[in-house]
Motif scaffolding. Structure first.
Motif, PDB file in Angstrom:
ATOM      1  N   THR A 153       0.792  -1.233   0.000  1.00  0.00           N
ATOM      2  CA  THR A 153       0.000   0.000   0.000  1.00  0.00           C
ATOM      3  C   THR A 153       0.828   1.288   0.000  1.00  0.00           C
ATOM      4  O   THR A 153       2.011   1.283   0.356  1.00  0.00           O
ATOM      5  N   THR A 154       0.161   2.382  -0.378  1.00  0.00           N
ATOM      6  CA  THR A 154       0.799   3.701  -0.510  1.00  0.00           C
ATOM      7  C   THR A 154       1.543   4.098   0.764  1.00  0.00           C
ATOM      8  O   THR A 154       2.720   4.485   0.713  1.00  0.00           O
ATOM      9  N   ASN A 187      -6.629   0.900  -5.804  1.00  0.00           N
ATOM     10  CA  ASN A 187      -6.804   2.135  -5.032  1.00  0.00           C
ATOM     11  C   ASN A 187      -8.040   2.899  -5.503  1.00  0.00           C
ATOM     12  O   ASN A 187      -8.797   3.430  -4.691  1.00  0.00           O
ATOM     13  N   GLY A 216      -8.438  14.372   0.610  1.00  0.00           N
ATOM     14  CA  GLY A 216      -7.387  13.703  -0.148  1.00  0.00           C
ATOM     15  C   GLY A 216      -7.936  13.229  -1.483  1.00  0.00           C
ATOM     16  O   GLY A 216      -8.844  12.401  -1.520  1.00  0.00           O
ATOM     17  N   GLY A 221      -8.981   8.602  -3.284  1.00  0.00           N
ATOM     18  CA  GLY A 221      -9.946   9.709  -3.227  1.00  0.00           C
ATOM     19  C   GLY A 221     -10.722   9.836  -4.531  1.00  0.00           C
ATOM     20  O   GLY A 221     -11.934  10.085  -4.529  1.00  0.00           O
ATOM     21  N   ARG A 244      -3.633  18.332  -7.768  1.00  0.00           N
ATOM     22  CA  ARG A 244      -4.728  17.409  -7.470  1.00  0.00           C
ATOM     23  C   ARG A 244      -6.019  18.164  -7.174  1.00  0.00           C
ATOM     24  O   ARG A 244      -7.108  17.739  -7.551  1.00  0.00           O
ATOM     25  N   HIS A 297      -4.676   4.166   5.508  1.00  0.00           N
ATOM     26  CA  HIS A 297      -4.118   2.950   6.124  1.00  0.00           C
ATOM     27  C   HIS A 297      -4.148   2.956   7.650  1.00  0.00           C
ATOM     28  O   HIS A 297      -4.510   1.963   8.267  1.00  0.00           O
ATOM     29  N   ASN A 342     -13.510   0.261   5.059  1.00  0.00           N
ATOM     30  CA  ASN A 342     -13.898  -0.766   4.085  1.00  0.00           C
ATOM     31  C   ASN A 342     -13.559  -2.167   4.578  1.00  0.00           C
ATOM     32  O   ASN A 342     -14.213  -3.140   4.207  1.00  0.00           O
TER      33      ASN A 342
END
Ligand SMILES: NC(=O)c1ccc[n+]([C@@H]2O[C@H](COP(=O)([O-])OP(=O)(O)OC[C@H]3O[C@@H](n4cnc5c(N)ncnc54)[C@H](O)[C@@H]3O)[C@@H](O)[C@H]2O)c1
Length: 420
Positions: A153-154, A187, A216, A221, A244, A297, A342
């Protein structure tokens, strides 16, 4: 398997877990292809793998695939609230020692990570970098045996890059998150759908007409915003990166500072990978009845200690919904204790999207073992050929064909001579 190697809630849950693992596998055709090949080629023969992942049906299918490839695999949870206890029980029945209990406290969480490390791993699989961090700090005596690892993950990739930047990373790691066939799908579409699913299962709210504030506008997002919009919500984005934020504006969303959005929102979703993204001042500005969820996370995106300090009372009004009554009289509703919603209140991403993420994982582990001599203690990208292969196999599994370049087109794209 000896009994000290696993710790689960209840072995009697195994039959349910088995069925759900089977059900998920039907949606994982790329992992199935890899499993079939692994079962004859055994590319991970004799390799000890310690994996710290969300214990879900999809993870079970990855673990079974690695086992089929010849590895001995031990699992622990990558989040205290994301474990599916029936899956953990089924995994133990399948001969994969699993250390994970939904709702475990922090002490048990780290006890489980340590049990996964007690097997002296040669390969690590991590989601969030807690396993790798523990290995680099408290269990560094084991590092000399490690060939390499992967990160899902990020947030984990960010932690590993900062470990590498500090000159302290001791073995090679592949940033699976950064494969196109991971972040563009898992993602975006995975987190998009499963976050809405988690909040819906926890609250049973109607999304249509709600003001949804998403903190985000990264890949996750993007996905959450898209799905909330599709359900009829008015989406407000908060960002700290100008490009963004601009993208969000042109995608049709309202963009503003969180302190302004705080007064308007019905539902707040953090997905920034940061700390105290929703802070005390924002909580104080929110309307009565506002719902707070995190899908990033770690559970640090919403300042929960600040929420506790503002509250004069707290009760669990539904599973995964804590009502905080503030001293100003307003009630705020925190979902899933601020842990990624989630996986806390739903089942995580659908199997079809994890098919690609975990195909990347399996192929990267094979690559890591095969190329162990040439790799340095660095954070490597997923090799392009693996990323492309996963994309091609996924398309094939969906029965979708695409065109290919003609020799003339290839030549044109490789040349500079032809212009106006
Ligand atoms: N729930 C899940 O199943 C799941 C799945 C994948 C990733 N994740 C996690 O979700 C988080 C986000 O992942 P991503 O891939 O979208 O990351 P990303 O880096 O693509 O996006 C994060 C975005 O948040 C913005 N941001 C940072 N701090 C902010 C702040 N204070 N206010 C507003 N915006 C801010 C950044 O500018 C960036 O655009 C990470 O923690 C990642 O590990 C969760």
């Amino acid at each position: 398997m000896n009994k000290t190697q696993y710790d689960i809630k209840d072995p009697k849950l195994a039959p349910d877990g088995r069925q759900r693992i089977e059900w998920a596998f039907r949606e994982m055709p790329v992992v199935k292809l890899i499993r079939d090949r692994f079962s004859t080629e055994k590319p991970l023969s004799g390799i000890r793998v310690s994996a710290c992942l969300h214990i879900t049906t999809e993870t079970a299918n990855l673990a079974l695939t690695l086992k089929e490839g010849g590895a001995s695999v031990i699992l622990c949870a990558s989040n205290p609230l994301s474990t599916q206890d029936d899956v953990a029980a089924a995994l133990v029945e399948y001969g994969i020692p699993t250390n994970a209990i939904k709702g475990e406290d922090e002490e048990t969480y780290y006890k489980h990570i340590n049990t996964a490390l007690d097997t002296n791993p040669q390969v690590t699989v991590d989601d969030g970098a807690d396993l790798v961090t523990t290995l680099h700090t408290k269990r560094s005596d084991l590092i000399s045996n490690v060939i390499g690892g992967t990160e899902e993950t990020t947030t984990g990739v960010i932690r590993l890059r900062s470990l590498a930047k500090a000159g302290k990373l001791k073995y090679p790691l592949i940033a699976v998150n950064d494969a196109q066939t991971k972040y563009l799908f898992d993602n975006r579409y995975g987190t998009g759908q499963s976050t809405i699913d988690g909040i819906t299962r926890a609250t049973n709210i109607l999304w249509a007409g709600k003001k949804v504030v998403i903190c985000g506008y990264g890949w996750c997002g993007h996905g959450i915003a898209l799905r909330a919009k599709g359900l009829g919500s008015q989406v407000i984005i908060t960002e700290v990166e100008p490009v963004r934020a601009l993208e969000a504006v042109m995608d049709g969303y309202q963009v503003m500072p969180l302190l302004e959005a705080a007064k308007m929102g019905d539902i707040f979703i953090t997905i920034a990978g940061g700390k105290n993204v929703i802070d005390k001042a924002h909580l104080q500005a929110m309307k009565d009845g506002a719902i707070l969820a995190n899908s990033g996370h770690f559970n640090v995106e919403i300042n929960i200690p600040a929420l506790e300090s503002l509250a004069q009372g707290k009760r669990r009004i539904r599973p995964f919904v804590d009502e905080y009554t503030l001293t100003n009289g307003n009630c705020l509703y925190l979902l899933g204790e601020g842990r990624l919603i989630n996986l806390a209140a739903a089942e995580g991403h659908p199997a079809s999207v994890m098919d690609m993420s975990f195909a990347n994982q399996a192929l990267c582990l094979e690559y890591m073992v095969k190329n162990r001599e040439g790799l340095k203690p660095r954070v490597y990208p997923v090799p392009e050929e693996i990323d492309k292969l996963v994309g091609r196999l996924k398309l094939e599994s969906m029965g979708i064909n695409i065109d290919s370049l003609t020799p003339e087109q290839k030549k044109y794209l490789a040349s500079w001579e032809e212009g106006t």
